[in-house]
Write a protein that holds these residues in place. Structure first.
Motif, PDB file in Angstrom:
ATOM      1  N   LYS A 186       0.815  -1.217  -0.023  1.00 49.69           N
ATOM      2  CA  LYS A 186      -0.065   0.010  -0.055  1.00 49.69           C
ATOM      3  C   LYS A 186       0.801   1.301   0.009  1.00 49.69           C
ATOM      4  CE  LYS A 186      -4.488  -1.677   2.090  1.00 49.69           C
ATOM      5  NZ  LYS A 186      -5.170  -1.658   3.195  1.00 49.69           N
ATOM      6  N   LYS A 193       1.851   6.435  -7.361  1.00 53.05           N
ATOM      7  CA  LYS A 193       0.790   6.940  -7.811  1.00 53.05           C
ATOM      8  C   LYS A 193       1.242   8.697  -7.783  1.00 53.05           C
ATOM      9  CE  LYS A 193      -4.167   8.209  -7.180  1.00 53.05           C
ATOM     10  NZ  LYS A 193      -5.365   7.964  -6.509  1.00 53.05           N
ATOM     11  N   HIS A 205       1.593  -1.224 -10.765  1.00 50.25           N
ATOM     12  CA  HIS A 205       0.263  -1.971 -10.451  1.00 50.25           C
ATOM     13  C   HIS A 205       0.067  -3.099 -11.015  1.00 50.25           C
ATOM     14  CE1 HIS A 205      -3.931  -1.161  -9.063  1.00 50.25           C
ATOM     15  NE2 HIS A 205      -4.252  -2.059 -10.179  1.00 50.25           N
ATOM     16  N   TYR A 209      -0.627  -6.534  -9.016  1.00 56.62           N
ATOM     17  CA  TYR A 209      -2.040  -7.118  -9.277  1.00 56.62           C
ATOM     18  C   TYR A 209      -2.353  -8.283 -10.230  1.00 56.62           C
ATOM     19  CZ  TYR A 209      -4.283  -3.368  -6.279  1.00 56.62           C
ATOM     20  OH  TYR A 209      -4.779  -2.704  -5.217  1.00 56.62           O
ATOM     21  N   ASP A 262      -9.472  -6.979 -11.628  1.00 58.81           N
ATOM     22  CA  ASP A 262     -10.277  -6.280 -10.660  1.00 58.81           C
ATOM     23  C   ASP A 262     -10.755  -4.974 -11.453  1.00 58.81           C
ATOM     24  OD1 ASP A 262      -8.535  -3.880  -9.352  1.00 58.81           O
ATOM     25  OD2 ASP A 262      -7.267  -5.808  -9.893  1.00 58.81           O
ATOM     26  N   THR A 263     -11.835  -4.310 -10.595  1.00 55.66           N
ATOM     27  CA  THR A 263     -12.311  -2.928 -11.464  1.00 55.66           C
ATOM     28  C   THR A 263     -11.259  -1.964 -11.126  1.00 55.66           C
ATOM     29  OG1 THR A 263     -13.148  -2.438  -9.421  1.00 55.66           O
ATOM     30  CG2 THR A 263     -14.533  -3.609 -11.035  1.00 55.66           C
ATOM     31  N   LYS A 264     -10.358  -1.819 -10.267  1.00 55.17           N
ATOM     32  CA  LYS A 264      -9.465  -0.643  -9.937  1.00 55.17           C
ATOM     33  C   LYS A 264      -8.320  -0.945 -11.396  1.00 55.17           C
ATOM     34  CE  LYS A 264      -6.404   1.518  -7.021  1.00 55.17           C
ATOM     35  NZ  LYS A 264      -5.886   1.539  -5.319  1.00 55.17           N
ATOM     36  N   THR A 265      -8.000  -2.003 -11.549  1.00 54.96           N
ATOM     37  CA  THR A 265      -7.010  -2.168 -12.491  1.00 54.96           C
ATOM     38  C   THR A 265      -7.621  -1.709 -13.908  1.00 54.96           C
ATOM     39  OG1 THR A 265      -5.895  -4.037 -11.328  1.00 54.96           O
ATOM     40  CG2 THR A 265      -5.540  -4.055 -13.504  1.00 54.96           C
ATOM     41  N   SER A 267      -9.903   0.336 -14.493  1.00 52.53           N
ATOM     42  CA  SER A 267     -10.027   1.706 -14.622  1.00 52.53           C
ATOM     43  C   SER A 267      -8.785   2.274 -14.854  1.00 52.53           C
ATOM     44  CB  SER A 267     -10.675   2.199 -13.226  1.00 52.53           C
ATOM     45  OG  SER A 267     -10.709   3.585 -13.263  1.00 52.53           O
ATOM     46  N   LEU A 268      -7.614   1.827 -14.298  1.00 51.95           N
ATOM     47  CA  LEU A 268      -6.358   2.499 -14.586  1.00 51.95           C
ATOM     48  C   LEU A 268      -5.811   2.256 -15.959  1.00 51.95           C
ATOM     49  CD1 LEU A 268      -4.252   1.500 -11.344  1.00 51.95           C
ATOM     50  CD2 LEU A 268      -5.072   3.749 -12.073  1.00 51.95           C
TER      51      LEU A 268
END
Length: 383
Positions: A186, A193, A205, A209, A262-265, A267-268
């Motif tokens: 984290k 970032k 990332h 991930y 995943d949704t975060k990846t 999105s990036l």
């Protein structure tokens, strides 16, 4: 059959023998071997009998004087046709740097077990992966036996000496940790970032991930990502040779895999794709038409060493626990186990061909999971 005769020297009378060794496969003509210097006829007869036995066992006269390097060239000419360019380059480097300088000029049939052990002992003093060098050097001896150039393999019973640091237990009783815990991940991603470019943040990332190898991530093209299904496909790896880049097949069939994102990846990735499209519209001649996800400013693939260099800079600047790029792959696996994933799930996600590779990571699972084991037992027994 051998013929024997006496001859005169300054040191006195000695014996010699001559023997027909058959047809030379290169010239097509019969060839004769001569051996001199025996004190008695009985010595010459014994040597002739041994020599004749070697010929019957396939040790032809034209093989007797082959050096290790000559046999290596024969072996590598065949072996190089069965391996990837990157593997070929690695093997050549190992031989040129450490193996041939020690074995190359020696006649292969005169290399002894004692000499092989001496070489391995020397290499072990400066090289941590000495077993890799032993394996490669041994391939040439195995080939020599297969081709009837030698009768026995002098490398067969050579052992790998333990390094001093392997024999002395560390202060904390454990080995160097090549992965990050959840809190360390984290912190690193927060730094990435805030301080790295959008491209480099996404690069790290993805490595964290997905647990993919850096060569797989750097070889990604946009058609490898299915935004609708939420998956990413790893089916090629980046390789550089003599300043040129290539995309090659992965080591094993299981390395070709599609895994969920995943949704975060996702999105990036979408944000990065939009950024690239805008850059292309602003300057359409800037980028090569290679569809790569990660490129340099000129559109060429990133160097394979780039992620390593960037990771080391961040670790040094922020005094983070030191790990390698491969440690990010180890980190992904460890956190998957922490999250409750099965060994089979982790094996498929990482593309391991052998479940033992996954098991090795499982045995080095994080301290947090080990702590949870005791907690799980306590919770169960008190129900």
């Amino acid at each position: 059959m051998a013929s024997f005769q006496k001859y005169q020297t300054k040191q006195g009378q000695l014996w010699m023998f001559k023997m027909d060794t058959g047809i030379n496969p290169e010239t097509g003509k019969r060839q004769t071997a001569t051996r001199r210097g025996f004190k008695t006829k009985k010595e010459a007869q014994a040597a002739a009998a041994k020599f004749e036995q070697e010929i019957e066992n396939g040790l032809l006269i034209n093989n007797n004087n082959l050096t290790y390097e000559e046999v290596y060239k024969q072996w590598f000419e065949n072996h190089s046709k069965t391996i990837k360019p990157s593997t070929k380059k690695t093997i050549e480097s190992k031989f040129n740097k450490h193996i041939l300088p020690r074995f190359g000029k020696l006649k292969i049939k005169e290399i002894t077990k004692m000499y092989c052990q001496k070489v391995i002992n020397e290499l072990a003093e400066s090289i941590t992966s000495v077993n890799d060098y032993k394996i490669q050097a041994n391939q040439v001896f195995k080939y020599a036996m297969k081709m009837d150039i030698i009768l026995k393999n002098p490398m067969e019973y050579v052992t790998i000496p333990k390094r001093e640091e392997e024999l002395i237990a560390s202060i904390d009783g454990g080995e160097e940790r090549n992965y990050w815990r959840k809190d360390e991940i984290k912190r690193f991603l927060s730094i990435a970032k805030n301080e790295l470019t959008q491209r480099d943040h996404l690069l790290f990332h993805l490595l964290i991930y997905t647990g993919a190898r850096k060569g797989e991530v750097l070889a990604l093209t946009w058609d490898d990502i299915d935004f609708k299904a939420g998956t990413i496909h790893f089916g090629k790896t980046l390789f550089f040779n003599n300043g040129k880049h290539y995309f090659q097949q992965p080591k094993t069939a299981t390395s070709k895999r599609s895994i969920s994102l995943d949704t975060k990846t996702l999105s990036l990735l979408k944000k990065w794709r939009t950024r690239l499209k805008e850059a292309n519209l602003a300057n359409p001649n800037l980028f090569e038409d290679n569809n790569l996800v990660f490129t340099r400013d000129d559109g060429l693939p990133l160097r394979l060493a780039y992620p390593n260099d960037k990771l080391n800079i961040v670790i040094e600047k922020h005094k983070l626990h030191k790990i390698s790029i491969h440690g990010l792959r180890h980190t992904h696996a460890s956190l998957l186990f922490e999250a409750g994933a099965s060994i089979k799930e982790v094996q498929e996600r990482l593309g391991h061909s052998d479940i033992q590779m996954t098991m090795n990571i499982y045995t080095h699972v994080t301290d947090h999971v080990k702590e949870q084991t005791a907690q799980k037992f306590e919770k169960y027994i008190e129900l």
